[in-house]
Write an enzyme that holds these catalytic residues in place. Sequence first.
Site, PDB file in Angstrom:
ATOM      1  CG  ASP A 203     -72.978 -62.335  -4.728  1.00 42.68           C
ATOM      2  OD1 ASP A 203     -72.650 -61.699  -5.494  1.00 42.68           O
ATOM      3  OD2 ASP A 203     -73.944 -63.035  -5.009  1.00 42.68           O
TER       4      ASP A 203
ATOM      5  CE1 TYR B 280     -74.039 -70.974 -10.797  1.00 43.33           C
ATOM      6  CE2 TYR B 280     -72.600 -71.016 -12.589  1.00 43.33           C
ATOM      7  CZ  TYR B 280     -73.199 -70.454 -11.394  1.00 43.33           C
ATOM      8  OH  TYR B 280     -72.200 -69.508 -10.870  1.00 43.33           O
TER       9      TYR B 280
ATOM     10  CD  GLN C 271     -65.655 -69.758   1.923  1.00 44.91           C
ATOM     11  OE1 GLN C 271     -65.166 -69.277   2.583  1.00 44.91           O
ATOM     12  NE2 GLN C 271     -66.003 -69.171   0.829  1.00 44.91           N
TER      13      GLN C 271
ATOM     14  NE  ARG D 118     -72.508 -72.626  -8.528  1.00 42.05           N
ATOM     15  CZ  ARG D 118     -73.893 -72.961  -7.900  1.00 42.05           C
ATOM     16  NH1 ARG D 118     -74.533 -74.084  -8.338  1.00 42.05           N
ATOM     17  NH2 ARG D 118     -74.191 -72.227  -6.728  1.00 42.05           N
ATOM     18  N   GLY D 119     -69.132 -70.313 -11.077  1.00 42.16           N
ATOM     19  CA  GLY D 119     -69.174 -68.987 -10.632  1.00 42.16           C
ATOM     20  C   GLY D 119     -67.880 -68.325 -10.571  1.00 42.16           C
ATOM     21  CD  GLU D 120     -65.483 -63.135  -8.623  1.00 37.60           C
ATOM     22  OE1 GLU D 120     -66.231 -62.770  -9.402  1.00 37.60           O
ATOM     23  OE2 GLU D 120     -65.008 -62.493  -7.984  1.00 37.60           O
ATOM     24  CG  ASP D 121     -64.648 -68.345  -3.446  1.00 41.99           C
ATOM     25  OD1 ASP D 121     -63.785 -67.649  -3.166  1.00 41.99           O
ATOM     26  OD2 ASP D 121     -64.758 -69.422  -2.394  1.00 41.99           O
ATOM     27  CB  SER D 122     -66.074 -73.105  -6.697  1.00 38.89           C
ATOM     28  OG  SER D 122     -67.036 -72.724  -7.609  1.00 38.89           O
TER      29      SER D 122
HETATM   30  O1  TRH Z   1     -72.474 -70.249  -5.864  1.00 39.92           O
HETATM   31  P1  TRH Z   1     -72.009 -69.330  -7.109  1.00 39.92           P
HETATM   32  O2  TRH Z   1     -72.831 -69.685  -8.417  1.00 39.92           O
HETATM   33  O3  TRH Z   1     -71.773 -67.845  -6.883  1.00 39.92           O
HETATM   34  C1  TRH Z   1     -71.735 -66.671  -7.556  1.00 39.92           C
HETATM   35  C2  TRH Z   1     -73.439 -66.199  -7.534  1.00 39.92           C
HETATM   36  O4  TRH Z   1     -74.098 -66.759  -8.469  1.00 39.92           O
HETATM   37  C3  TRH Z   1     -73.036 -64.785  -8.029  1.00 39.92           C
HETATM   38  O5  TRH Z   1     -74.141 -63.952  -7.942  1.00 39.92           O
HETATM   39  C4  TRH Z   1     -72.349 -64.793  -9.497  1.00 39.92           C
HETATM   40  O6  TRH Z   1     -72.277 -63.343  -9.683  1.00 39.92           O
HETATM   41  C5  TRH Z   1     -70.942 -65.429  -9.236  1.00 39.92           C
HETATM   42  O7  TRH Z   1     -71.293 -66.805  -8.682  1.00 39.92           O
HETATM   43  C6  TRH Z   1     -69.873 -65.163 -10.209  1.00 39.92           C
HETATM   44  O8  TRH Z   1     -70.328 -69.997  -7.234  1.00 39.92           O
HETATM   45  P2  TRH Z   1     -68.958 -69.429  -6.361  1.00 39.92           P
HETATM   46  O9  TRH Z   1     -68.687 -68.290  -6.670  1.00 39.92           O
HETATM   47  O10 TRH Z   1     -68.221 -70.551  -6.904  1.00 39.92           O
HETATM   48  O11 TRH Z   1     -69.564 -69.793  -4.913  1.00 39.92           O
HETATM   49  C7  TRH Z   1     -69.560 -70.815  -4.373  1.00 39.92           C
HETATM   50  C8  TRH Z   1     -69.148 -70.877  -2.817  1.00 39.92           C
HETATM   51  O12 TRH Z   1     -69.844 -71.971  -2.175  1.00 39.92           O
HETATM   52  C9  TRH Z   1     -67.650 -71.139  -2.962  1.00 39.92           C
HETATM   53  O13 TRH Z   1     -66.999 -70.130  -1.833  1.00 39.92           O
HETATM   54  C10 TRH Z   1     -67.527 -72.543  -2.168  1.00 39.92           C
HETATM   55  C11 TRH Z   1     -68.632 -72.672  -1.510  1.00 39.92           C
HETATM   56  N1  TRH Z   1     -69.018 -74.195  -1.344  1.00 39.92           N
HETATM   57  C12 TRH Z   1     -68.900 -74.548  -0.022  1.00 39.92           C
HETATM   58  O14 TRH Z   1     -68.471 -74.054   0.968  1.00 39.92           O
HETATM   59  N2  TRH Z   1     -69.433 -75.841   0.033  1.00 39.92           N
HETATM   60  C13 TRH Z   1     -69.941 -76.622  -0.992  1.00 39.92           C
HETATM   61  O15 TRH Z   1     -70.280 -77.961  -0.546  1.00 39.92           O
HETATM   62  C14 TRH Z   1     -70.055 -75.973  -1.986  1.00 39.92           C
HETATM   63  C15 TRH Z   1     -70.767 -76.972  -3.372  1.00 39.92           C
HETATM   64  C16 TRH Z   1     -69.672 -74.770  -2.526  1.00 39.92           C
END
Ligand code: TRH
Length: 376
Positions: free
Chosen positions: A19, A194, A256, A272-276
């Site tokens: 988020d 996850y 990030q 995983r998730g959305e941003d990565s």
């Molecule tokens: O962390 P996520 O699983 O996030 C989400 C939330 O769970 C949310 O509630 C859900 O609805 C959504 O996913 C779909 O995964 P995401 O989206 O990939 O976000 C991870 C963030 O963390 C991303 O901006 C990259 C960052 N990151 C770093 O900056 N450094 C790191 O070492 C890692 C592993 C990730």
Amino acid sequence: MSVKPRWDIFCRVVDNFGDIGVTWRLARQLAKEHGFSVRLRCDDLATLAQLAPSVVPDLPAQSVDAIDICLWDDSFTAIDCADVVLETFACELPPDYLQAMAKRARQPVWINLEYLSAENWVADFHCGASPHPRLPLLKHFFFPGFTAATGGLLREADLFAQRDHSQNDPLELWAAIGIAPPAKDDISVALFCYPNAALPALIDAWANSAQPVRCLVPQGHSLQQISAILDSGEIRAGDSRQRGNLGIHALPFVPQARFDHLLWACDINFVRGEDSFVRAQWAARPFVWHIYPQDDEAHRVKLSAFLDRYSADLDTAATRACRSFWENWNHGTAPDWSAFLQQRKVLEAHARRWANQLAMQADLAENLVGFVETHL
Ligand code: TRH
């Protein structure tokens, strides 16, 4: 409106990093590339600080990267509101802030940024609006997506130039990440997932793989699960473990911007998730997505919708290897590493094509700005 509109962005951290990961990236792009004055209200500055180490977690008001950051807690009072109000992922604005919005002489543009999905219905709902039940306010629903009929994806203007520069100089890239470059035949894999029932089988496959695998794991759930699987004591940032042909290297949770570097450097990325998930696509390398699991199993439909788009012009053998690997990974059953690896070159060329093709569309920030301009 001749004066640049001010933006208020609200974010509630439901869990994990996605988020705030998406919100922070968007806020920075609106300020840096579009020159807007942006205030970010977030209820969890400690999580934001992990992504952006310049943020001080217990400072309720601060400015970082030209963003005014404010802790959004129970003491939050709405003094004034901005011209554009963006709530992320239906985080629900505080009632007194809504009142302040309604009292303005000119209605602010009120947008809810939705979660990303590759499903077809997204285009029909993108930019839909709904009036507030009591106040004279209209909320618009902005859907990110993979086609020009949606809000697009977050992508900074200089991202591809930076990526290409870095990928053309792998030694410098590995130095920036802070780890030694891989040995000649090693496959470097980044792992961010996850808790996953398929991970023990994948670890075995990597350990027994003919080609050595170097797995880089930032601190978090994935590393904890690997520690349990290897049963060789807790693995901490900086530690390494070897099992057969698999080398595990634990990294700290990286900022990030550095996370992008990791994805650019590795040969295959598990995200995983959305941003990565989006950043792995911009990395133009083969990747595997662990989608955020939902109780009603809605994620299976979302996963399939993305795979359909992603593999639309991929050959049959590569589609089969990719689809089956992703599905097994998401359903917690043993994925076929060697079949996936056999398609590596095809998937690599495809990943670059896919990124280039997506980048022909306007990015999410650009689309949002265009939307706001027509609604102010
Ligand atoms: O962390 P996520 O699983 O996030 C989400 C939330 O769970 C949310 O509630 C859900 O609805 C959504 O996913 C779909 O995964 P995401 O989206 O990939 O976000 C991870 C963030 O963390 C991303 O901006 C990259 C960052 N990151 C770093 O900056 N450094 C790191 O070492 C890692 C592993 C990730």
